[in-house]
Design an enzyme around this catalytic site. Structure first.
Site, mmCIF file in Angstrom:
data_model
loop_
_atom_site.group_PDB
_atom_site.id
_atom_site.type_symbol
_atom_site.label_atom_id
_atom_site.label_comp_id
_atom_site.label_asym_id
_atom_site.label_seq_id
_atom_site.Cartn_x
_atom_site.Cartn_y
_atom_site.Cartn_z
ATOM 1 N N ASP A 116 49.610 50.760 50.656
ATOM 2 C CA ASP A 116 49.927 50.456 49.259
ATOM 3 C C ASP A 116 50.545 49.063 49.220
ATOM 4 O O ASP A 116 51.609 48.834 49.814
ATOM 5 C CB ASP A 116 50.918 51.520 48.739
ATOM 6 C CG ASP A 116 51.246 51.306 47.269
ATOM 7 O OD1 ASP A 116 50.832 50.273 46.694
ATOM 8 O OD2 ASP A 116 51.935 52.180 46.701
ATOM 9 N N TYR A 149 46.345 42.191 31.052
ATOM 10 C CA TYR A 149 45.589 41.810 32.263
ATOM 11 C C TYR A 149 45.486 40.284 32.367
ATOM 12 O O TYR A 149 45.747 39.691 33.421
ATOM 13 C CB TYR A 149 44.205 42.448 32.183
ATOM 14 C CG TYR A 149 43.261 42.113 33.299
ATOM 15 C CD1 TYR A 149 43.575 42.394 34.627
ATOM 16 C CD2 TYR A 149 42.015 41.543 33.031
ATOM 17 C CE1 TYR A 149 42.677 42.111 35.646
ATOM 18 C CE2 TYR A 149 41.118 41.259 34.038
ATOM 19 C CZ TYR A 149 41.458 41.536 35.349
ATOM 20 O OH TYR A 149 40.566 41.260 36.347
#
Ligand code: SER
Length: 315
Positions: free
Chosen positions: A53, A143
């Protein structure tokens, strides 16, 4: 032996970049990682894979040290439509994930990083036709905000710490290995799956919406080429890229050449607003001049290849 780390290797781009890099560099040189377990789906055919991760700084640093990494492809990112639903998650993954990569690079002598930016850095105030490389960056999505911030972050780390960090502003990526997830340009992939399975597609954008796109093999070529290019010829850190631009109706027309019974309805949803804020066509001449970028696929050759490959995969 120095190795290459691919973060986000189970995603749409990673699942095709990893085998391509393994072909070029050698299987044992490429370390594929993702937060997901590849057994759950994508990327299960990688020769080597580790769960990692990018938000776990210590795990990332240990991995880089243990595997003698000197190059990182950082592909883990939340896309535009999902980012509008979960702004904080988008910020967390896209910014804190990138920050971890840059910090690990600074402290562990990483030589090269490739991090994709996006056409989402542009916004309603940007010229929408033939959008230049150096222009107004005032995105109207979370984004896009994370991608503009990321462009500033990589520029800072590259200039201040001498790391060779490169970026390309990717348009919509069309491919048939792994589905994209949560983007506005995803329609251009979904349409092929639905055309082949059901001869019908309900499009979430208007028929006249034009967006820039790139076929996966050109995208993978760019991501490999940009890190091999001669840095002395490159005067930018971030480059516009494009392969083709078409409207939803033009893509439907192209698909009908191969699947004559194909029909399409248009039911625009909230993603329409995102698409309307992005460029229709992109000027990628700086990438062409400074590192020899040259895409191969057109809408015709892309559509033919997609239909042939998906027929084999789905039927
Ligand atoms: N494919 C992306 C999206 O639609 C654009 O970078 O979000």
């Amino acid at each position: 032996m120095k190795r290459i780390l691919v973060i986000g290797s189970c995603g749409q781009i990673g699942s095709e970049l990893v085998p391509a890099l393994q072909n070029v560099e050698g299987i044992e040189i490429v370390c594929a990682t993702d937060k997901k377990n590849p057994q759950d789906g994508n990327g299960s055919n990688f020769a080597c894979f580790d769960q990692l991760d990018v938000l776990d700084y210590d795990a990332l640093e240990n991995f880089v040290k243990d595997n003698n990494i000197d190059t990182i492809y950082h592909l883990a990112s939340l896309l535009s439509a999902t980012g509008e639903k979960y702004p904080q998650t988008a910020w967390n993954l896209n910014i804190n994930g990138l920050m971890n990569v840059l910090e690990v690079a600074r402290k562990n002598d990483i030589k090269r990083i490739v991090w994709p930016s996006s056409i989402a850095v542009f916004g309603p105030t940007t010229p929408r036709e033939n959008t230049p490389n150096d222009t107004i960056l005032q995105p109207s999505t979370m984004y896009g905000i994370t991608k503009v911030t990321g462009e500033l972050m990589i520029t800072y780390y590259a200039e201040k710490y001498g790391i060779n960090i490169r970026s390309v502003r990717l348009p919509g990526i069309i491919s048939c290995e792994t589905l994209p997830g949560g983007g506005t340009t995803d329609y251009a992939v979904e349409i092929f799956y639905e055309a082949i399975k059901n001869q019908h597609y309900e499009c979430f954008l208007e028929k006249t919406t034009i967006l820039p796109m790139l076929y996966m093999s050109d995208c993978v070529k760019a991501l490999i080429q940009i890190i091999q290019a001669d840095p002395s010829r490159m005067h930018h850190r971030v480059y516009n890229l494009t392969g083709m631009s078409f409207s939803c109706a033009e893509l439907a027309h192209e698909i009908r050449k191969h699947i004559p019974d194909f029909t399409i309805d248009y039911k625009p949803d909230s993603r329409q607003q995102i698409a309307d804020s992005w460029p229709m066509t992109i000027d990628d001449s700086l990438a062409r001049e400074e590192w020899g970028w040259k895409p191969i696929y057109t809408i015709e050759t892309m559509a033919l290849d997609m239909v042939q490959k998906l027929r084999k995969k789905l039927l």
